[in-house]
Design a protein around this motif. Sequence first.
Motif, PDB file in Angstrom:
ATOM      1  N   ALA A  43      -6.350  28.694 -52.407  1.00  0.00           N
ATOM      2  CA  ALA A  43      -6.550  28.871 -50.968  1.00  0.00           C
ATOM      3  C   ALA A  43      -5.346  29.020 -50.109  1.00  0.00           C
ATOM      4  CB  ALA A  43      -7.044  27.584 -50.309  1.00  0.00           C
ATOM      5  N   VAL A  44      -5.435  30.192 -49.163  1.00  0.00           N
ATOM      6  CA  VAL A  44      -4.170  30.291 -48.242  1.00  0.00           C
ATOM      7  C   VAL A  44      -4.331  30.463 -46.929  1.00  0.00           C
ATOM      8  CG1 VAL A  44      -2.187  32.133 -48.363  1.00  0.00           C
ATOM      9  CG2 VAL A  44      -3.575  32.016 -50.405  1.00  0.00           C
ATOM     10  N   PRO A  45      -4.689  29.083 -46.356  1.00  0.00           N
ATOM     11  CA  PRO A  45      -5.007  29.148 -44.989  1.00  0.00           C
ATOM     12  C   PRO A  45      -3.722  29.094 -44.186  1.00  0.00           C
ATOM     13  CG  PRO A  45      -5.219  27.022 -46.025  1.00  0.00           C
ATOM     14  CD  PRO A  45      -4.802  27.908 -46.924  1.00  0.00           C
ATOM     15  N   ASP A  46      -2.401  28.717 -44.597  1.00  0.00           N
ATOM     16  CA  ASP A  46      -1.224  28.712 -43.675  1.00  0.00           C
ATOM     17  C   ASP A  46      -0.194  29.612 -44.385  1.00  0.00           C
ATOM     18  OD1 ASP A  46      -2.590  26.747 -41.968  1.00  0.00           O
ATOM     19  OD2 ASP A  46      -2.424  25.228 -43.649  1.00  0.00           O
ATOM     20  N   ILE A  65      -5.916  34.329 -58.076  1.00  0.00           N
ATOM     21  CA  ILE A  65      -6.735  35.346 -56.794  1.00  0.00           C
ATOM     22  C   ILE A  65      -6.221  34.504 -55.656  1.00  0.00           C
ATOM     23  CG2 ILE A  65      -9.152  35.688 -55.866  1.00  0.00           C
ATOM     24  CD1 ILE A  65     -10.079  36.350 -58.305  1.00  0.00           C
ATOM     25  N   ALA A  66      -5.828  34.981 -54.581  1.00  0.00           N
ATOM     26  CA  ALA A  66      -5.683  34.469 -53.298  1.00  0.00           C
ATOM     27  C   ALA A  66      -6.739  34.476 -52.433  1.00  0.00           C
ATOM     28  CB  ALA A  66      -4.228  35.020 -52.637  1.00  0.00           C
ATOM     29  N   ASP A  67      -6.961  33.452 -51.869  1.00  0.00           N
ATOM     30  CA  ASP A  67      -8.171  33.072 -51.171  1.00  0.00           C
ATOM     31  C   ASP A  67      -7.793  33.511 -49.506  1.00  0.00           C
ATOM     32  OD1 ASP A  67     -11.234  32.395 -50.920  1.00  0.00           O
ATOM     33  OD2 ASP A  67     -10.299  31.380 -49.509  1.00  0.00           O
ATOM     34  N   ILE A  68      -7.990  34.757 -48.796  1.00  0.00           N
ATOM     35  CA  ILE A  68      -7.362  35.049 -47.477  1.00  0.00           C
ATOM     36  C   ILE A  68      -8.496  35.252 -46.457  1.00  0.00           C
ATOM     37  CG2 ILE A  68      -5.901  36.533 -46.390  1.00  0.00           C
ATOM     38  CD1 ILE A  68      -4.544  35.473 -48.876  1.00  0.00           C
ATOM     39  N   GLN A  71      -6.051  36.193 -41.642  1.00  0.00           N
ATOM     40  CA  GLN A  71      -4.492  36.583 -41.586  1.00  0.00           C
ATOM     41  C   GLN A  71      -4.389  37.536 -42.347  1.00  0.00           C
ATOM     42  OE1 GLN A  71      -2.355  35.836 -39.481  1.00  0.00           O
ATOM     43  NE2 GLN A  71      -3.370  33.996 -38.518  1.00  0.00           N
ATOM     44  N   TRP A  72      -4.464  38.903 -42.025  1.00  0.00           N
ATOM     45  CA  TRP A  72      -3.932  39.883 -42.898  1.00  0.00           C
ATOM     46  C   TRP A  72      -2.580  39.800 -43.538  1.00  0.00           C
ATOM     47  CZ3 TRP A  72       0.045  43.133 -41.754  1.00  0.00           C
ATOM     48  CH2 TRP A  72       0.610  43.195 -40.561  1.00  0.00           C
ATOM     49  N   LYS A  73      -1.702  39.209 -42.954  1.00  0.00           N
ATOM     50  CA  LYS A  73      -0.219  39.295 -43.300  1.00  0.00           C
ATOM     51  C   LYS A  73      -0.171  38.493 -44.537  1.00  0.00           C
ATOM     52  CE  LYS A  73       2.106  39.423 -38.785  1.00  0.00           C
ATOM     53  NZ  LYS A  73       3.136  38.846 -37.922  1.00  0.00           N
ATOM     54  N   TYR A  74      -1.230  37.368 -44.677  1.00  0.00           N
ATOM     55  CA  TYR A  74      -1.125  36.423 -45.981  1.00  0.00           C
ATOM     56  C   TYR A  74      -1.679  37.439 -47.029  1.00  0.00           C
ATOM     57  CZ  TYR A  74      -0.683  32.548 -42.863  1.00  0.00           C
ATOM     58  OH  TYR A  74      -0.066  31.624 -41.644  1.00  0.00           O
ATOM     59  N   ALA A  75      -2.646  38.396 -46.807  1.00  0.00           N
ATOM     60  CA  ALA A  75      -3.210  39.268 -47.914  1.00  0.00           C
ATOM     61  C   ALA A  75      -1.953  40.136 -48.377  1.00  0.00           C
ATOM     62  CB  ALA A  75      -4.422  40.155 -47.266  1.00  0.00           C
ATOM     63  N   ILE A  76      -1.070  40.696 -47.361  1.00  0.00           N
ATOM     64  CA  ILE A  76      -0.061  41.296 -47.865  1.00  0.00           C
ATOM     65  C   ILE A  76       0.972  40.658 -48.623  1.00  0.00           C
ATOM     66  CG2 ILE A  76       2.022  42.683 -47.240  1.00  0.00           C
ATOM     67  CD1 ILE A  76      -0.707  44.197 -46.865  1.00  0.00           C
ATOM     68  N   ALA A  77       0.966  39.349 -48.068  1.00  0.00           N
ATOM     69  CA  ALA A  77       2.008  38.348 -48.773  1.00  0.00           C
ATOM     70  C   ALA A  77       1.527  37.887 -50.209  1.00  0.00           C
ATOM     71  CB  ALA A  77       2.143  37.115 -47.927  1.00  0.00           C
ATOM     72  N   ALA A  78       0.344  37.936 -50.376  1.00  0.00           N
ATOM     73  CA  ALA A  78      -0.080  37.511 -51.809  1.00  0.00           C
ATOM     74  C   ALA A  78      -0.028  39.011 -52.454  1.00  0.00           C
ATOM     75  CB  ALA A  78      -1.691  37.361 -51.711  1.00  0.00           C
ATOM     76  N   GLN A  84      -2.793  38.296 -58.764  1.00  0.00           N
ATOM     77  CA  GLN A  84      -3.668  39.295 -59.554  1.00  0.00           C
ATOM     78  C   GLN A  84      -4.877  39.673 -58.824  1.00  0.00           C
ATOM     79  OE1 GLN A  84      -2.148  36.727 -60.748  1.00  0.00           O
ATOM     80  NE2 GLN A  84      -0.793  37.348 -62.417  1.00  0.00           N
ATOM     81  N   GLY A  85      -5.139  39.230 -57.762  1.00  0.00           N
ATOM     82  CA  GLY A  85      -6.520  39.502 -57.246  1.00  0.00           C
ATOM     83  C   GLY A  85      -6.459  38.995 -55.857  1.00  0.00           C
ATOM     84  N   ILE A  86      -7.255  39.319 -54.680  1.00  0.00           N
ATOM     85  CA  ILE A  86      -7.348  38.643 -53.519  1.00  0.00           C
ATOM     86  C   ILE A  86      -8.928  38.511 -53.109  1.00  0.00           C
ATOM     87  CG2 ILE A  86      -5.183  39.159 -52.786  1.00  0.00           C
ATOM     88  CD1 ILE A  86      -6.306  41.667 -50.981  1.00  0.00           C
ATOM     89  N   ARG A  87      -9.213  37.480 -52.292  1.00  0.00           N
ATOM     90  CA  ARG A  87     -10.669  37.514 -51.856  1.00  0.00           C
ATOM     91  C   ARG A  87     -10.442  37.700 -50.321  1.00  0.00           C
ATOM     92  NH1 ARG A  87     -14.673  37.337 -49.111  1.00  0.00           N
ATOM     93  NH2 ARG A  87     -16.324  35.721 -49.488  1.00  0.00           N
ATOM     94  N   ILE A  88     -10.773  38.633 -49.566  1.00  0.00           N
ATOM     95  CA  ILE A  88     -10.857  38.693 -48.021  1.00  0.00           C
ATOM     96  C   ILE A  88     -12.191  38.991 -47.438  1.00  0.00           C
ATOM     97  CG2 ILE A  88      -8.450  39.639 -48.254  1.00  0.00           C
ATOM     98  CD1 ILE A  88      -9.487  42.472 -47.711  1.00  0.00           C
TER      99      ILE A  88
END
Length: 370
Positions: A43-46, A65-68, A71-78, A84-88
């Motif tokens: 989880a990446v809430p902060d 996999i980063a769970d976003i 916050q679009w900025k956290y997706a870019i940061a991930a 290796q994956g993101i969940r948005i």
Amino acid sequence: MPIGSDAPISVQSMTITKTADINATLQQIAALAASGCDIVRVAVPDRDDAEALPAIAARSTIPVIADIHFQWKYAIAALEAGCQGIRINPGNIRKHDKVALIGREAAARGVPIRVGANAGSLEQEVLAAYGGPSPEALVEQAMREVRLLEEVGFFDIKISVKHNDPATMIAAYRLIAGRCAYPLHLGVTEAGTPSRGIVKSAVGIGTLLAEGIGDTIRVSLTADPVEEIKAGIAILETLGLRERRFDLVACPSCGRAEVDVFALASAVEERLKDIDVPMRVAVMGCVVNGPGEAREADVGVAAGKEKGQIFVRGEIVRTVPEDAIVEELASEAFKMAEQLRAEGKSGTGAAHISRIAPDPQSVLQIGRKS
């Protein structure tokens, strides 16, 4: 880690640590990996969680996999961190240009994106149109998110349409499987504690997998996430979709039993818990089904009248007193385990279940190098 088409079904879980606590998160990932987890979500809430991602992605032994959300900025940061994956949820990012940016950056790195709907996160417009979180509403919400990514030229997508009711979840996945060829992430969301959650998940996930629907799974439990992996692997092994390891066959006990089958089976299971090769052990308590079932197992016992017949690969090798059954059965099981290891046997082989939409173009690769 390929996902989709005829690739093996992968098992996922999610850490319950604060992602910013790098050591604790990596320790939990290591425990999950040791239990057979293929992919892990964090989880990446902060902001501090996002800042921890480079270290976690670099040191994890399985794809992260980063769970976003929001916050679009956290997706870019991930993505920049090497996840290796993101969940948005493209809908709650709101800004179309930011969704496009995420899509471009993910495409450049070969990183897939999971989108989808949960019963508790549907847009008010969708809820109003369908009168609640119905299967049709879940599919509509998920396809809206898919279209947002497709509009910016991104197609490396996984989809989920989860619900806490297995019947609704099954109906939703059946619908979406007929709408698109994207790989599907299966799960009964908020399934509850293991006593009920495992049953719900086995019914929901197992039904769909048996129909050829689904490409990766998560059993969502209110418990240590390692328990999610154990349950997920058990579902796959039961369906023949993953190589089976130790399997205990035991009769349910009845008035015909002449031994305490429950106590005997529990003692055998505990004694053989460390066997890590494919082996079926039968513990039977009467003369009706006992000999036949014991004969079909690799090692087995047909017990009754204060004694038990020990079977090895279909043959009776000896008869022992009731109080010696556990150790005699264990002796034969461990001996066979050594033989199997020497022969290089690590599984019984997986049955093939025909999968929905086996289009090679729909296969994702989790963990591809940029």
